[in-house]
Write a protein that holds these residues in place. Sequence first.
Motif, PDB file in Angstrom:
ATOM      1  N   THR A  82       0.860  -1.188   0.000  1.00 47.13           N
ATOM      2  CA  THR A  82       0.000   0.000   0.000  1.00 47.13           C
ATOM      3  C   THR A  82       0.888   1.227   0.000  1.00 47.13           C
ATOM      4  O   THR A  82       1.532   1.516   1.006  1.00 47.13           O
ATOM      5  CB  THR A  82      -0.891   0.048   1.251  1.00 47.13           C
ATOM      6  N   PRO A  83       0.958   1.930  -1.122  1.00 43.73           N
ATOM      7  CA  PRO A  83       1.798   3.137  -1.128  1.00 43.73           C
ATOM      8  C   PRO A  83       1.159   4.218  -0.253  1.00 43.73           C
ATOM      9  O   PRO A  83      -0.060   4.360  -0.244  1.00 43.73           O
ATOM     10  CB  PRO A  83       1.796   3.579  -2.600  1.00 43.73           C
ATOM     11  N   VAL A  84       1.990   4.952   0.465  1.00 42.28           N
ATOM     12  CA  VAL A  84       1.474   6.049   1.298  1.00 42.28           C
ATOM     13  C   VAL A  84       0.829   7.108   0.408  1.00 42.28           C
ATOM     14  O   VAL A  84      -0.163   7.727   0.768  1.00 42.28           O
ATOM     15  CB  VAL A  84       2.609   6.674   2.128  1.00 42.28           C
ATOM     16  N   ARG A  86      -0.887   6.831  -2.189  1.00 41.58           N
ATOM     17  CA  ARG A  86      -2.109   6.525  -2.922  1.00 41.58           C
ATOM     18  C   ARG A  86      -3.312   7.189  -2.236  1.00 41.58           C
ATOM     19  O   ARG A  86      -4.097   6.560  -1.541  1.00 41.58           O
ATOM     20  CB  ARG A  86      -2.328   5.027  -3.003  1.00 41.58           C
ATOM     21  N   HIS A  89      -7.271   6.194  -2.377  1.00 38.12           N
ATOM     22  CA  HIS A  89      -7.419   4.781  -2.681  1.00 38.12           C
ATOM     23  C   HIS A  89      -7.062   3.953  -1.472  1.00 38.12           C
ATOM     24  O   HIS A  89      -5.995   4.073  -0.905  1.00 38.12           O
ATOM     25  CB  HIS A  89      -6.554   4.379  -3.864  1.00 38.12           C
ATOM     26  N   SER A  91      -6.209   0.702   0.843  1.00 39.96           N
ATOM     27  CA  SER A  91      -5.316  -0.445   0.759  1.00 39.96           C
ATOM     28  C   SER A  91      -6.077  -1.636   0.187  1.00 39.96           C
ATOM     29  O   SER A  91      -7.207  -1.911   0.583  1.00 39.96           O
ATOM     30  CB  SER A  91      -4.803  -0.763   2.162  1.00 39.96           C
ATOM     31  N   VAL A  94      -6.953  -4.155   2.927  1.00 37.05           N
ATOM     32  CA  VAL A  94      -8.124  -3.810   3.731  1.00 37.05           C
ATOM     33  C   VAL A  94      -9.396  -3.993   2.908  1.00 37.05           C
ATOM     34  O   VAL A  94     -10.388  -4.561   3.382  1.00 37.05           O
ATOM     35  CB  VAL A  94      -8.009  -2.355   4.251  1.00 37.05           C
ATOM     36  N   TYR A 135      -9.912   1.491  10.820  1.00 38.26           N
ATOM     37  CA  TYR A 135      -9.692   1.216   9.414  1.00 38.26           C
ATOM     38  C   TYR A 135     -10.955   1.472   8.598  1.00 38.26           C
ATOM     39  O   TYR A 135     -11.133   0.925   7.524  1.00 38.26           O
ATOM     40  CB  TYR A 135      -9.235  -0.240   9.222  1.00 38.26           C
ATOM     41  N   ARG A 272       1.763  -8.629   8.954  1.00 36.22           N
ATOM     42  CA  ARG A 272       1.627  -8.345   7.530  1.00 36.22           C
ATOM     43  C   ARG A 272       2.697  -7.408   6.995  1.00 36.22           C
ATOM     44  O   ARG A 272       2.539  -6.196   7.016  1.00 36.22           O
ATOM     45  CB  ARG A 272       0.236  -7.755   7.298  1.00 36.22           C
ATOM     46  N   HIS A 273       3.772  -7.978   6.509  1.00 40.53           N
ATOM     47  CA  HIS A 273       4.833  -7.163   5.910  1.00 40.53           C
ATOM     48  C   HIS A 273       5.108  -7.603   4.485  1.00 40.53           C
ATOM     49  O   HIS A 273       5.125  -8.785   4.180  1.00 40.53           O
ATOM     50  CB  HIS A 273       6.100  -7.249   6.749  1.00 40.53           C
TER      51      HIS A 273
END
Lengths: 347, 343
Positions: A82-84, A86, A89, A91, A94, A135, A272-273
């Motif tokens: 998940t790019p910061v 984005r 949009h 994740s 999620v 979230y 979750r990495h």
Amino acid sequence: PLDKTTTFGGKTTVTLIPGDGIGAEVSESVKEVFKAVNAPIQWEQVDVSGMEIGDKHMEDLFRESIASVKRNKVALKGILHTPVERSGHQSFNVALRQELDIFASLTSIKNLPGIETRHKNVDFCIIRENTEGEYSGLEHQSVNGVVESLKIITREKSERIAKFAFAFALANNRKKITCIHKANIMKLADGLFRNTFKKMAENYPTLECNDMIVDNASMQCVSKPQQFDVMVMPNLYGGILSNIGAGLVGGPGVVPGCNMGNEIALFEPGCRHVGLDIKGKDQANPTALLLSAVMMLRHLGHHAHADLIERAVLGVIAEGKTRTRDVGGDATTQQFTRAILDKVEQL
Amino acid sequence: GFKGKKGSDGKYTVTLIEGDGIGPEISQSVKDIYSAANVPIKWETVDVTPRLKDGKTVIPDEAIESVNKNYVALKGPLATPVGKGHVSLNLTLRRTFNLFANVRPCRSIVGFKTPYDNVDTVLIRENTEGEYSGIEHVVVDGVVQSIKLITRDACERVLRFAFQHADAIGRKKVRAVHKATIMKMSDGLFLRTAHDVAKEFPHIEFDAELLDNTCLKMVTDPTPYNDKVLVMPNLYGDILSDMCAGLIGGLGLTPSGNIGDECSIFEAVHGSAPDIAGKQLANPTALLLSSIMMLQHMGLNEYAENIQQAIFKTIAEGKTITGDLGGSAKTYEYADAVIKALK
Ligand SMILES: Nc1ncnc2c1ncn2[C@@H]1O[C@H](COP(=O)(O)OP(=O)(O)OP(=O)(O)O)[C@@H](O)[C@H]1O
Ligand SMILES: Nc1ncnc2c1ncn2[C@@H]1O[C@H](COP(=O)(O)OP(=O)(O)OP(=O)(O)O)[C@@H](O)[C@H]1O
Ligand SMILES: [Mg+2]
Ligand SMILES: [Mg+2]
């Protein structure tokens, strides 16, 4: 749950989403090991990725992955990036959990013999509400420079997760459940979560329950982690504690997990990495995904295959000759996988 | 910076809130050690027992005036009444004096073994908004909304303080901790502001880290954080600062400072320990270390250094330590040992 799965030629079809970063490499390892033990699984692989921003093809693949999981009811998944940047949009990780309504996330924090850590005899499970809380994705900027982010807690979802936690504890012979919250500050939101838990506890008189404020729980985790058995909590605290927990037992490479809904079970590493930094370097530890896949086999009733793989993986780790870098060795992903395959031969 | 001035007797006046439970005993230790070390400080003891004024919980005016006049206070633990819609006194103090940043250093204490060695973290927590805004409501029965409020002003203030603090304690790196992958707008605002503020401090290396990674890495090995100042929104700071305290052996050893625009209040983060109050069993180290942060804040570094070495020496020797550290010394015996170890 077997009746709900797609079985073809004696095999169960399972969706495989390798994910970004190290996903492809650790998935490869799982596929090889499954093949070696002749696990009755047919993979339906979807190579969706979260790397590209606003990519049409990826959106399509994302829809396809959801359709595939809905069809097969069972999936094995790596982590999507998940790019910061984005903005606007959500994740993919999620979104997937919300769309599939896989409301309970389970992370198993356990010392593996052979991996030296600061704390011994750690063995607890983190159960995390997966679909609401912090979230929710509901945020707005009322005036310039002032942002409000909504955390949503509902009785329905709190009940659902509490019930899941108690049922899980009973089924897995666990004795104690701790509800983690911050109800002294978020009196209404976390208060609702905690009160719902307490009410649910009345139905399970054989289980010991208590509750703990999240900051204290984090402190206890790094000083006396042996006191925990099953922990249940809202979304964000789950993220924090599963990372603290992973740090206790050897990192994200060894911590398995799954996400459960009423119909669907999606197995993914518990911490979750993405591992972008070691992508393609043949350094990743496939243990987390392998042990998640073992959980999946048990879920499908393939106990013999599950046991065999688990013994092989844990056996190689315990012997200590072949270990990946993250847990103090120098073996590559492929060498480690090879060692597991050899072990399977011996068992 | 600290605005207080020395009086005609050459001493600074500092407000002392002794607090509840073990508060008076551990405050006595501080007072004894300070007079033995000839610290140029005169204590002004005030009572902060809350009063009800127009239906609101308030602190006595004398206490507020004292802190406003002295610009600095040392505070023992205050018992928090459970439930009953009470605003905690700590929160009241924070609001009254607009204490926007909470500084929590955690340093391993030689002689008190934990699974983690050589911990030396410094964490700064935004103290006024975020998840602690207190704005919550029931939408319909069974559905609750809790609002996390993030403003650029508050972010800027705490971030700027983090850089200044890094300068003050000689650290060259500042790291912002966030969860902007999920909280894109709120933590996004914090993160963007951090990048902006960082430009004002080109000599300090700035980077950002996802909360998940900070948790994971600190627990795996905290030592790479020894050269950094971490700064983060309220809730993450609350959780991570307690976690860091866990690394060095718990709240009984961790000091803290609450920094405001005008005034600052230094306090031990542990509770009032009613179970051992009045028995001379309490360990005054956390309050002492808080007072040392206070001395550094006031520019009284020599005195801070002297008292600090005396504390560490006493604990490392292990002969005269309190029960919580595995010894059997009374509170005043420990204080006496510290006094003997002064240079
Ligand atoms: N299976 C694994 N085996 C070995 N190391 C792993 C594994 N999974 C994660 N890691 C390591 O854990 C650390 C945290 O991973 P993570 O993916 O969060 O890194 P990151 O670069 O911060 O990415 P992101 O910002 O997307 O979270 C990284 O150093 C990564 O290499
Ligand atoms: N300075 C100290 N020295 C020795 N023991 C301490 C000290 N502070 C706390 N403790 C111990 O740690 C435990 C937790 O105490 P703490 O005061 O933090 O919480 P508490 O008893 O709930 O008080 P409060 O209601 O004020 O928060 C107590 O049993 C106490 O004996
Ligand atoms: Mg990550
Ligand atoms: Mg706290």
